[in-house]
Scaffold this active site. Structure first.
Site, PDB file in Angstrom:
ATOM      1  N   GLU A  80       0.824  -1.211   0.000  1.00 53.89           N
ATOM      2  CA  GLU A  80       0.000   0.000   0.000  1.00 53.89           C
ATOM      3  C   GLU A  80       0.855   1.256   0.000  1.00 53.89           C
ATOM      4  O   GLU A  80       0.552   2.231  -0.690  1.00 53.89           O
ATOM      5  CB  GLU A  80      -0.954   0.014   1.205  1.00 53.89           C
ATOM      6  CG  GLU A  80      -1.946  -1.134   1.247  1.00 53.89           C
ATOM      7  CD  GLU A  80      -3.013  -1.061   0.153  1.00 53.89           C
ATOM      8  OE1 GLU A  80      -3.022  -0.083  -0.612  1.00 53.89           O
ATOM      9  OE2 GLU A  80      -3.824  -2.012   0.062  1.00 53.89           O
ATOM     10  N   ARG A  88       0.854   3.781  -3.250  1.00 55.04           N
ATOM     11  CA  ARG A  88       0.224   5.078  -3.001  1.00 55.04           C
ATOM     12  C   ARG A  88       1.262   6.175  -2.751  1.00 55.04           C
ATOM     13  O   ARG A  88       1.182   7.265  -3.328  1.00 55.04           O
ATOM     14  CB  ARG A  88      -0.730   5.002  -1.803  1.00 55.04           C
ATOM     15  CG  ARG A  88      -1.835   3.985  -2.013  1.00 55.04           C
ATOM     16  CD  ARG A  88      -2.866   4.015  -0.896  1.00 55.04           C
ATOM     17  NE  ARG A  88      -3.634   2.777  -0.869  1.00 55.04           N
ATOM     18  CZ  ARG A  88      -4.894   2.668  -0.467  1.00 55.04           C
ATOM     19  NH1 ARG A  88      -5.535   3.720  -0.025  1.00 55.04           N
ATOM     20  NH2 ARG A  88      -5.504   1.504  -0.468  1.00 55.04           N
ATOM     21  N   ASP A 126      -5.171  -9.869  -8.243  1.00 56.35           N
ATOM     22  CA  ASP A 126      -5.480  -8.982  -9.372  1.00 56.35           C
ATOM     23  C   ASP A 126      -4.285  -8.310 -10.027  1.00 56.35           C
ATOM     24  O   ASP A 126      -3.991  -8.492 -11.216  1.00 56.35           O
ATOM     25  CB  ASP A 126      -6.506  -7.922  -8.937  1.00 56.35           C
ATOM     26  CG  ASP A 126      -6.171  -7.229  -7.606  1.00 56.35           C
ATOM     27  OD1 ASP A 126      -5.138  -7.556  -7.000  1.00 56.35           O
ATOM     28  OD2 ASP A 126      -6.948  -6.350  -7.178  1.00 56.35           O
ATOM     29  N   GLU A 155     -11.824   0.780 -10.297  1.00 57.81           N
ATOM     30  CA  GLU A 155     -11.485  -0.139 -11.404  1.00 57.81           C
ATOM     31  C   GLU A 155     -12.356   0.031 -12.652  1.00 57.81           C
ATOM     32  O   GLU A 155     -11.847  -0.037 -13.774  1.00 57.81           O
ATOM     33  CB  GLU A 155     -11.525  -1.601 -10.914  1.00 57.81           C
ATOM     34  CG  GLU A 155     -10.397  -1.962  -9.949  1.00 57.81           C
ATOM     35  CD  GLU A 155     -10.592  -1.433  -8.544  1.00 57.81           C
ATOM     36  OE1 GLU A 155     -11.742  -1.063  -8.197  1.00 57.81           O
ATOM     37  OE2 GLU A 155      -9.608  -1.366  -7.776  1.00 57.81           O
ATOM     38  N   THR A 162      -0.711   0.666 -10.241  1.00 62.06           N
ATOM     39  CA  THR A 162      -2.030   0.146  -9.866  1.00 62.06           C
ATOM     40  C   THR A 162      -2.800   1.116  -8.969  1.00 62.06           C
ATOM     41  O   THR A 162      -3.941   0.857  -8.610  1.00 62.06           O
ATOM     42  CB  THR A 162      -1.915  -1.252  -9.228  1.00 62.06           C
ATOM     43  OG1 THR A 162      -3.208  -1.835  -9.157  1.00 62.06           O
ATOM     44  CG2 THR A 162      -1.285  -1.195  -7.849  1.00 62.06           C
TER      45      THR A 162
HETATM   46  C1  DMJ Z   1      -6.177   0.567  -4.908  1.00 62.37           C
HETATM   47  O1  DMJ Z   1      -5.399   0.764  -3.811  1.00 62.37           O
HETATM   48  C2  DMJ Z   1      -5.410  -0.088  -6.005  1.00 62.37           C
HETATM   49  O2  DMJ Z   1      -6.073   0.096  -7.207  1.00 62.37           O
HETATM   50  C3  DMJ Z   1      -5.200  -1.545  -5.784  1.00 62.37           C
HETATM   51  O3  DMJ Z   1      -4.572  -2.153  -6.860  1.00 62.37           O
HETATM   52  C4  DMJ Z   1      -6.506  -2.223  -5.537  1.00 62.37           C
HETATM   53  N1  DMJ Z   1      -7.281  -1.601  -4.544  1.00 62.37           N
HETATM   54  C5  DMJ Z   1      -7.402  -0.179  -4.520  1.00 62.37           C
HETATM   55  C6  DMJ Z   1      -8.580   0.373  -5.267  1.00 62.37           C
HETATM   56  O4  DMJ Z   1      -9.677  -0.394  -5.314  1.00 62.37           O
END
Ligand code: DMJ
Length: 672
Positions: free
Chosen positions: A303, A307, A436, A571, A660
């Site tokens: 995370e 982020r 994912d 998403e 992501t």
């Molecule tokens: C985000 O932190 C990122 O997109 C991660 O890959 C999946 N979960 C959240 C958003 O849903």
């Protein structure tokens, strides 16, 4: 023998065919008049009185009857609708977004009640009102004067010009109806209402009784609506959570996760892209003066990488401001202890102050998605710092996972052990939570590195084949394609909202030369993700959808009570952004616009911010959860903006690859 009179009559009737009707009619009128003259005065008066009486009765009863007929037909439609809904039989055709039922006390939105359309007012039935049940526009002028105007499409080149279509010119969508007196915006246009009211963007009104003229209406600028939403979210964050991780917009306070200003950092590049200069400047100031990673806190490696490290690197690239690069180096270095494990598969948690790392308390496993979705960021950090340690650490993980046993046609299990370096708890395969972004990063690393690392591509292609072979199914009755989950050989027809990243990733692959059938699949899955929103009463997707594979209740999608929440996730809008960029099909923009409006209706908190909700199926009480996740600003609003913005080369997908968490990182120049 025939009388002369009778003879005349017959001869006239059978006379010249071409003139007969005229001559005959004339004769009949003449004989009627003669008969009328032969009547007595009393007889004539009685007949006239009777005719007048019948005429008046006819006029009086006509309007009553038509009202009753109209009412009857409305009632029966409504009853049908209610009955179908009660029996759970209401089919929702593809593309139909349920119209707003009601705004009961629990609904969060700040549109003043006097501008709410009739259906949104409290104490009304919770059922969507079908188009056909809407009141005829009699009070606004004769139906012939109603004009349909597409004012919602910012792509119209001549957006300033009046656009007038006849009822039958593709008027079925009827998102916005312009009356002959001016703008009349329908129930589902929540955002438009706000923009219209506050931004005064709707066009000219006519004076009462003015003659009919075309109406000039400036369409709502969708990108501008996203900027407005961002500002509203930022207002709440600034007022109640400044410098903290997340806003709790209902209780007007904050939540702390890592204690590192997560929302602020996640939102930096979004503000830059949205050109919100003031907001960006104040956030930059905070990063410069307040942000410190020298803290005794445990952070989650994944995370904080996607982020914080991702956000800082991306902001550095967009702005060229070395403040962000310095901060990125600092956090990147502090995260490195996570890789000190027997297997070199990183631990999930790191104490960035102490320089120690550990797995979760209950296991020595890490999540596969987490250890395989930090590569874009650490590789970029090495490129920028010319320090190979970051790239080396993350590529060691990729290398190990590449050759690991336990995959199923390229699909990976969800857990990997930090001691043994092997997959654990095998037998379950998903494209959702815990796996994912493994798939996403295979493709994106290949793109980042200039399409040279063929093992990444091979793993990606094999995995997509694995998805097709093992996880793809279709629903009944509408044949929506979805990606199910495999558990010990048994397919569970459920799909996380998280899986909706896949259409965008597949489309990105095809754009870069991968098979065309990936794009076909992307289009099918995009439709399904859209339906996960469109078929919910709030227009917002649940966290998890269950799909019917046999005809059951007329519905393709079911939602379990525990899965009814919506966390403002990105998403679907992420994929809509990719799909629009590659196809330029406006339907993807329209779908994104619908989502933004639903966010505004059901998750917007008047004092500032947006909240996740617990029940996407109850528009009268969506049950706010009092949390605005940082990815709403980092991802959701960014992708929505990029979906709508006129400049479709802004953050070109041939120059950047999004991590992501939606932070764009440069595709390496071929010399790197
Ligand atoms: C985000 O932190 C990122 O997109 C991660 O890959 C999946 N979960 C959240 C958003 O849903």
């Amino acid at each position: 023998m025939l009388s002369p009179q009778r003879k005349d009559y017959v001869s006239l009737t059978l006379g010249d065919q071409h003139s007969s009707s005229y001559t005959n009619g004339k004769h009949r009128r003449q004989s009627c008049w003669r008969k009328w003259k032969q009547l007595s005065r009393l007889q004539r008066s009685l007949i006239l009185f009777l005719l007048a009486f019948l005429f008046i009765c006819g006029i009086l009863s006509y309007s009553n009857l038509t009202e009753q007929w109209r009412g009857l037909s409305d009632r029966s439609m409504k009853e049908d609708w209610v009955e179908m809904d009660n029996r759970g039989l209401r089919p929702i055709p593809p593309g139909l977004i349920p119209k707003l039922p009601g705004v009961a006390p629990g609904v969060i939105q700040d549109i003043p009640p006097e501008v709410l359309p009739e259906l949104q007012r409290p104490n009304i039935p919770l059922l969507p009102k079908p188009q056909a049940m809407r009141k005829p526009p009699s009070k606004r002028g004769p139906p012939a004067l109603q004009k349909r105007v597409n004012v919602t499409d910012p792509q119209l080149k001549d957006r300033e010009k009046p656009v007038i279509m006849k009822e039958d010119e593709g008027g079925t969508e009827a998102k916005t109806v312009i009356s002959w007196r001016g703008a009349m915006i329908e129930a589902e246009q929540g955002t438009e209402l706000q923009i219209t009211l506050h931004g005064k963007e709707a066009g000219t009104d006519f004076e009462e009784g003015a003659s009919l003229k075309p109406v000039t209406v400036k369409p709502v600028d969708r990108a501008e609506a996203v900027r407005e939403a961002f500002k509203h979210a930022w207002k709440g964050y600034k007022a109640f959570a400044w410098g903290h991780d997340e806003l709790k917009p209902i209780s007007r306070t904050h939540a702390e996760w890592f204690g590192l200003g997560l929302t602020l950092i996640d939102a930096l590049d979004t503000m830059w892209i949205l050109d919100l200069k003031e907001e960006f400047a104040e956030a930059r100031k905070w990063v410069e003066t307040e942000l410190s990673f020298s803290k005794n806190v445990d952070v989650n490696l994944f995370e904080s990488t996607i982020r914080i490290l991702g956000g800082l690197l991306s902001t550095y690239h967009l702005t060229g401001d070395t403040l962000f690069l310095d901060k990125a180096k600092d956090i990147g270095f502090r995260l490195m202890p996570a890789f000190k494990t027997p297997s070199k598969i990183p631990f999930s948690d790191v104490n960035i102050g102490k320089g120690t790392a550990h797995p979760p308390r209950w296991t020595t496993d890490s999540t596969v998605a987490e250890v395989t979705s930090i590569q874009l960021e650490f590789r970029e950090l090495s490129r920028l710092t010319q320090d190979p340690q970051y790239q080396k650490a993350v590529e060691e993980v990729t290398k190990q996972v590449h050759k690991l046993e336990g995959k199923h046609d390229g699909l990976v299990p969800m857990f990997i052990n930090t001691n043994s370096g092997k997959f654990t708890r095998k037998g379950a395969f998903t494209l959702g939570a815990r796996a994912d972004s493994y798939y996403e990063y295979l493709l994106k690393q290949w793109l980042q590195g200039g399409k040279k690392e063929t093992e990444l591509l091979e793993d990606y292609l094999q995995a997509i084949e694995g998805v097709k072979k093992n996880l793809l199914r279709q629903t009944s009755p509408s044949k929506l394609t979805f990606v199910g989950e495999l558990a010990n050989g048994h397919l569970n027809p459920k799909m996380d909202h998280l899986v909706c990243f896949l259409p965008g990733t597949l489309a990105l692959g095809t754009h870069n030369g991968l098979p065309d059938d990936h794009m076909d699949l992307a289009q099918q899955l995009m439709e399904t993700c859209h339906q996960m929103y469109a078929q919910m009463e709030t227009g917002l997707s649940p966290e998890i959808a269950h799909f019917n594979m046999q005809y059951q209740n007329g519905r393709d999608i079911d939602v379990k009570p525990a899965d009814r929440h919506n966390l403002l996730r990105p998403e679907t809008v992420e994929s809509l952004f990719y799909m629009y960029r590659f196809t330029k099909d406006n339907k993807y923009r329209d779908w994104g616009w619908d989502i933004l409006q639903s966010f505004n209706k059901y998750t917007r908190v008047p004092s500032g911010g947006y909240t996740s909700i617990s029940n996407v199926r109850d528009p009268s009480n969506p049950a706010p959860r009092d949390k605005m996740e940082s990815f709403f600003l980092g991802e959701t609003l960014k992708y929505l903006f990029l979906l709508f913005v006129d400049d479709t080369e802004l953050i070109s997908l041939d120059k950047y690859v999004f991590n992501t968490e939606a932070h764009p990182l440069p595709i390496w120049p071929s010399t790197s």
